[in-house]
Design a protein around this motif. Structure first.
Motif, PDB file in Angstrom:
ATOM      1  N   ASN A  85      51.804  22.806  31.417  1.00  0.00           N
ATOM      2  CA  ASN A  85      51.636  24.208  31.808  1.00  0.00           C
ATOM      3  C   ASN A  85      50.738  24.991  30.857  1.00  0.00           C
ATOM      4  O   ASN A  85      51.068  26.104  30.452  1.00  0.00           O
ATOM      5  CB  ASN A  85      53.004  24.900  31.914  1.00  0.00           C
ATOM      6  CG  ASN A  85      53.859  24.248  32.969  1.00  0.00           C
ATOM      7  OD1 ASN A  85      53.365  23.839  34.019  1.00  0.00           O
ATOM      8  ND2 ASN A  85      55.146  24.117  32.686  1.00  0.00           N
ATOM      9  N   ILE A  86      49.611  24.384  30.491  1.00  0.00           N
ATOM     10  CA  ILE A  86      48.691  25.032  29.554  1.00  0.00           C
ATOM     11  C   ILE A  86      47.896  26.117  30.279  1.00  0.00           C
ATOM     12  O   ILE A  86      47.255  25.851  31.300  1.00  0.00           O
ATOM     13  CB  ILE A  86      47.715  24.005  28.946  1.00  0.00           C
ATOM     14  CG1 ILE A  86      48.465  22.848  28.269  1.00  0.00           C
ATOM     15  CG2 ILE A  86      46.755  24.696  27.965  1.00  0.00           C
ATOM     16  CD1 ILE A  86      49.294  23.216  27.066  1.00  0.00           C
ATOM     17  N   SER A  87      47.955  27.332  29.747  1.00  0.00           N
ATOM     18  CA  SER A  87      47.171  28.436  30.300  1.00  0.00           C
ATOM     19  C   SER A  87      46.322  29.058  29.202  1.00  0.00           C
ATOM     20  O   SER A  87      46.703  29.091  28.029  1.00  0.00           O
ATOM     21  CB  SER A  87      48.086  29.498  30.907  1.00  0.00           C
ATOM     22  OG  SER A  87      48.784  28.965  32.019  1.00  0.00           O
ATOM     23  N   LYS A  88      45.137  29.506  29.606  1.00  0.00           N
ATOM     24  CA  LYS A  88      44.229  30.171  28.663  1.00  0.00           C
ATOM     25  C   LYS A  88      43.445  31.231  29.409  1.00  0.00           C
ATOM     26  O   LYS A  88      42.852  30.964  30.457  1.00  0.00           O
ATOM     27  CB  LYS A  88      43.267  29.134  28.049  1.00  0.00           C
ATOM     28  CG  LYS A  88      42.245  29.732  27.075  1.00  0.00           C
ATOM     29  CD  LYS A  88      42.904  30.241  25.824  1.00  0.00           C
ATOM     30  CE  LYS A  88      41.895  30.821  24.836  1.00  0.00           C
ATOM     31  NZ  LYS A  88      42.574  31.492  23.708  1.00  0.00           N
ATOM     32  N   TYR A  89      43.468  32.411  28.846  1.00  0.00           N
ATOM     33  CA  TYR A  89      42.788  33.550  29.464  1.00  0.00           C
ATOM     34  C   TYR A  89      41.722  34.064  28.508  1.00  0.00           C
ATOM     35  O   TYR A  89      42.004  34.288  27.335  1.00  0.00           O
ATOM     36  CB  TYR A  89      43.810  34.661  29.761  1.00  0.00           C
ATOM     37  CG  TYR A  89      43.242  35.839  30.493  1.00  0.00           C
ATOM     38  CD1 TYR A  89      43.058  35.810  31.878  1.00  0.00           C
ATOM     39  CD2 TYR A  89      42.884  36.992  29.803  1.00  0.00           C
ATOM     40  CE1 TYR A  89      42.534  36.892  32.563  1.00  0.00           C
ATOM     41  CE2 TYR A  89      42.352  38.087  30.477  1.00  0.00           C
ATOM     42  CZ  TYR A  89      42.183  38.033  31.854  1.00  0.00           C
ATOM     43  OH  TYR A  89      41.657  39.103  32.525  1.00  0.00           O
ATOM     44  N   PHE A  90      40.492  34.178  28.997  1.00  0.00           N
ATOM     45  CA  PHE A  90      39.442  34.863  28.245  1.00  0.00           C
ATOM     46  C   PHE A  90      39.211  36.185  28.957  1.00  0.00           C
ATOM     47  O   PHE A  90      39.442  36.276  30.165  1.00  0.00           O
ATOM     48  CB  PHE A  90      38.143  34.046  28.238  1.00  0.00           C
ATOM     49  CG  PHE A  90      38.253  32.738  27.498  1.00  0.00           C
ATOM     50  CD1 PHE A  90      38.347  32.705  26.116  1.00  0.00           C
ATOM     51  CD2 PHE A  90      38.260  31.533  28.182  1.00  0.00           C
ATOM     52  CE1 PHE A  90      38.457  31.505  25.429  1.00  0.00           C
ATOM     53  CE2 PHE A  90      38.365  30.328  27.514  1.00  0.00           C
ATOM     54  CZ  PHE A  90      38.462  30.316  26.133  1.00  0.00           C
ATOM     55  N   PRO A  91      38.739  37.207  28.246  1.00  0.00           N
ATOM     56  CA  PRO A  91      38.509  38.491  28.918  1.00  0.00           C
ATOM     57  C   PRO A  91      37.773  38.310  30.255  1.00  0.00           C
ATOM     58  O   PRO A  91      36.658  37.813  30.289  1.00  0.00           O
ATOM     59  CB  PRO A  91      37.671  39.266  27.905  1.00  0.00           C
ATOM     60  CG  PRO A  91      38.140  38.739  26.588  1.00  0.00           C
ATOM     61  CD  PRO A  91      38.449  37.270  26.823  1.00  0.00           C
ATOM     62  N   GLY A  92      38.458  38.655  31.331  1.00  0.00           N
ATOM     63  CA  GLY A  92      37.850  38.574  32.662  1.00  0.00           C
ATOM     64  C   GLY A  92      37.921  37.202  33.316  1.00  0.00           C
ATOM     65  O   GLY A  92      37.507  37.050  34.452  1.00  0.00           O
TER      66      GLY A  92
END
Length: 188
Positions: free
Chosen positions: A13-20
């Motif tokens: 369940n790896i999640s990664k958010y970059f701006p936008g």
């Protein structure tokens, strides 16, 4: 109790958010010892992001990573290496003024009383070159990196990682400048 089903590595369940951009959303990836996986997908699919999280370049926003069934925390490149996880950089990062042997063992020279044991350094370098085989075995250890072809430089980058004796090696398009024969050697 966490059972790893024979997996060397589990990413859950790896999640990664970059701006936008939601680069990764609940991605799962398992790896058994001795396996080779290719991550395939279009640009922006998150392949490099997943690799960079595993190798400590980026931090995940959520999810868990298990090594041999035990949860691990990868905070940076060095902590990933501590767990035996590393990567071959896509950009060649050799030091031009250093020779082949110095580049392969950079930062880890065999030494005694602060002096480099050159004979041992060259013996170790020859062993790792033999392991790869092919044209690279004929390249003199004393040649400076700046004099090598792009393909040889890329192989030296790969040898640097082989010399670290890691459990998991990630590569981001490592064959882009290799010949077919060199590519086959790499996969061997």
């Amino acid at each position: 109790m966490h059972h790893n089903n024979g997996n060397l590595l589990e990413m859950k369940n790896i999640s990664k958010y970059f701006p936008g951009v939601q680069a990764l959303k609940n991605v799962n990836f398992n790896l058994k010892s001795g396996e080779i996986h290719a991550l395939v997908g279009e640009n922006g699919a998150g392949k490099s992001t997943l690799i960079k999280i595993l190798c400590g370049v980026y931090q995940k926003d959520s999810g868990d990573i298990f090594l041999n069934g035990k949860p691990i925390k990868i905070t940076d490149v060095n902590s990933a290496r501590h767990y035996g996880i590393t990567f071959v950089p896509q950009e060649i990062e050799l030091m031009n003024g250093f020779n082949v042997a110095e580049n392969i063992y950079v930062g880890r020279y065999p030494s005694k009383f602060g002096f480099i044991k050159w004979k041992e350094l060259y013996e170790e370098t020859n062993k790792i070159k033999e392991l790869f085989g092919g044209s690279i075995t004929n390249i003199d250890n004393n040649i400076l990196a700046e004099e090598l072809t792009i393909a040889s430089k890329q192989i030296i980058e790969i040898l640097k990682v082989l010399a670290l004796n890691m459990k998991i090696v990630c590569m981001d398009e490592p064959t882009s400048s290799l010949t077919r024969e060199e590519t086959e050697r790499l996969f061997n």
